[in-house]
Write an enzyme that holds these catalytic residues in place. Sequence first.
Site, PDB file in Angstrom:
ATOM      1  N   GLY A 197      29.144 -54.280   0.689  1.00  0.00           N
ATOM      2  CA  GLY A 197      28.056 -53.848   1.568  1.00  0.00           C
ATOM      3  C   GLY A 197      28.305 -52.643   2.442  1.00  0.00           C
TER       4      GLY A 197
ATOM      5  N   GLU B 105      32.436 -53.050   8.421  1.00  0.00           N
ATOM      6  CA  GLU B 105      31.529 -54.072   7.866  1.00  0.00           C
ATOM      7  C   GLU B 105      30.104 -53.536   7.848  1.00  0.00           C
ATOM      8  OE1 GLU B 105      31.025 -56.699   6.366  1.00  0.00           O
ATOM      9  OE2 GLU B 105      32.514 -58.254   6.750  1.00  0.00           O
ATOM     10  N   ASP B 106      29.309 -54.060   6.916  1.00  0.00           N
ATOM     11  CA  ASP B 106      27.876 -53.739   6.931  1.00  0.00           C
ATOM     12  C   ASP B 106      27.164 -54.558   7.992  1.00  0.00           C
ATOM     13  OD1 ASP B 106      28.344 -56.113   5.550  1.00  0.00           O
ATOM     14  OD2 ASP B 106      26.972 -55.677   3.908  1.00  0.00           O
TER      15      ASP B 106
ATOM     16  N   ASP C 294      27.277 -61.666  10.591  1.00  0.00           N
ATOM     17  CA  ASP C 294      26.281 -62.733  10.668  1.00  0.00           C
ATOM     18  C   ASP C 294      26.928 -63.916  11.401  1.00  0.00           C
ATOM     19  OD1 ASP C 294      23.651 -63.735   9.711  1.00  0.00           O
ATOM     20  OD2 ASP C 294      24.827 -65.046   8.446  1.00  0.00           O
TER      21      ASP C 294
ATOM     22  N   LYS D 198      24.220 -59.754  14.102  1.00  0.00           N
ATOM     23  CA  LYS D 198      23.195 -60.752  14.461  1.00  0.00           C
ATOM     24  C   LYS D 198      23.789 -61.650  15.543  1.00  0.00           C
ATOM     25  CE  LYS D 198      21.210 -61.070   9.765  1.00  0.00           C
ATOM     26  NZ  LYS D 198      21.086 -61.934   8.565  1.00  0.00           N
TER      27      LYS D 198
ATOM     28  N   PHE E 100      16.772 -61.704   7.467  1.00  0.00           N
ATOM     29  CA  PHE E 100      17.545 -61.216   6.334  1.00  0.00           C
ATOM     30  C   PHE E 100      17.161 -59.768   6.053  1.00  0.00           C
ATOM     31  CE2 PHE E 100      18.849 -60.595   1.983  1.00  0.00           C
ATOM     32  CZ  PHE E 100      20.112 -61.158   2.001  1.00  0.00           C
TER      33      PHE E 100
ATOM     34  N   ARG F 288      20.610 -52.310  -2.674  1.00  0.00           N
ATOM     35  CA  ARG F 288      21.592 -51.570  -1.872  1.00  0.00           C
ATOM     36  C   ARG F 288      21.258 -50.083  -1.762  1.00  0.00           C
ATOM     37  NH1 ARG F 288      26.046 -55.019  -1.146  1.00  0.00           N
ATOM     38  NH2 ARG F 288      26.526 -56.391  -2.874  1.00  0.00           N
TER      39      ARG F 288
END
Length: 179
Positions: free
Chosen positions: A48, A102-103, A106, A134, A156, A169
């Site tokens: 990601g 990181e993308d 969560d 998040k 999401f 993506r």
Amino acid sequence: MMELAIDDKIFESFIDYELIEKRIRVLAIQINVDYENKTPMIIGVLNGSFIFMADLMKALEISCEVAFLKVSSYQDMQSTGKIKEEYVLNTNIENRDIILIEDIIDTGNTLDYLINKLKTKNPASIKVASLLLKPDALQKEIDEIAYVGFEIANDFVVGYGLDYNGLGRNTKNIYRLKT
Ligand code: IMP
Ligand code: MG
């Protein structure tokens, strides 16, 4: 493109590339200052993070190296909680300053796992740069999170590197699941 359809799901435009670009410029300035006279090893968490990492690196003026690792924990729209290492880091990071890219953060389980693992290899320092976070989903306290592009709600999202079941993506903007 205002809407994006992937399989049976419809996503709506959420964060435009112009805004992402601006935010990345600010993050890069912070990293340039924090790592002045250092040569960090920038480690991308695949898949990601690859687009964010490329854009961020182009905005960095410090000397730096790159490496990658790959883990997976997500299936469909849910974290499975089980982290699978698909591709391990084969670079020596002893005494190196690490910036993990990181993308999205969560639950924080992936990151927590990775940080603990990297710490056993005795790096000088570890910081995390994530495009998205998040806060309401986060289950761990992770002090290493230093650079965050955008804090978002528990929706999401796809695009700009992020996927839904492997797809979506390759868009410039970030999209959010339409409810
Ligand atoms: P965590 O371990 O729960 O923090 O999950 C982190 C990983 O799950 C991220 O690196 C993403 O690959 C994936 N992920 C979490 N939320 C999303 C999302 O909204 N869209 C796409 N992938 C996500
Ligand atoms: Mg990921």
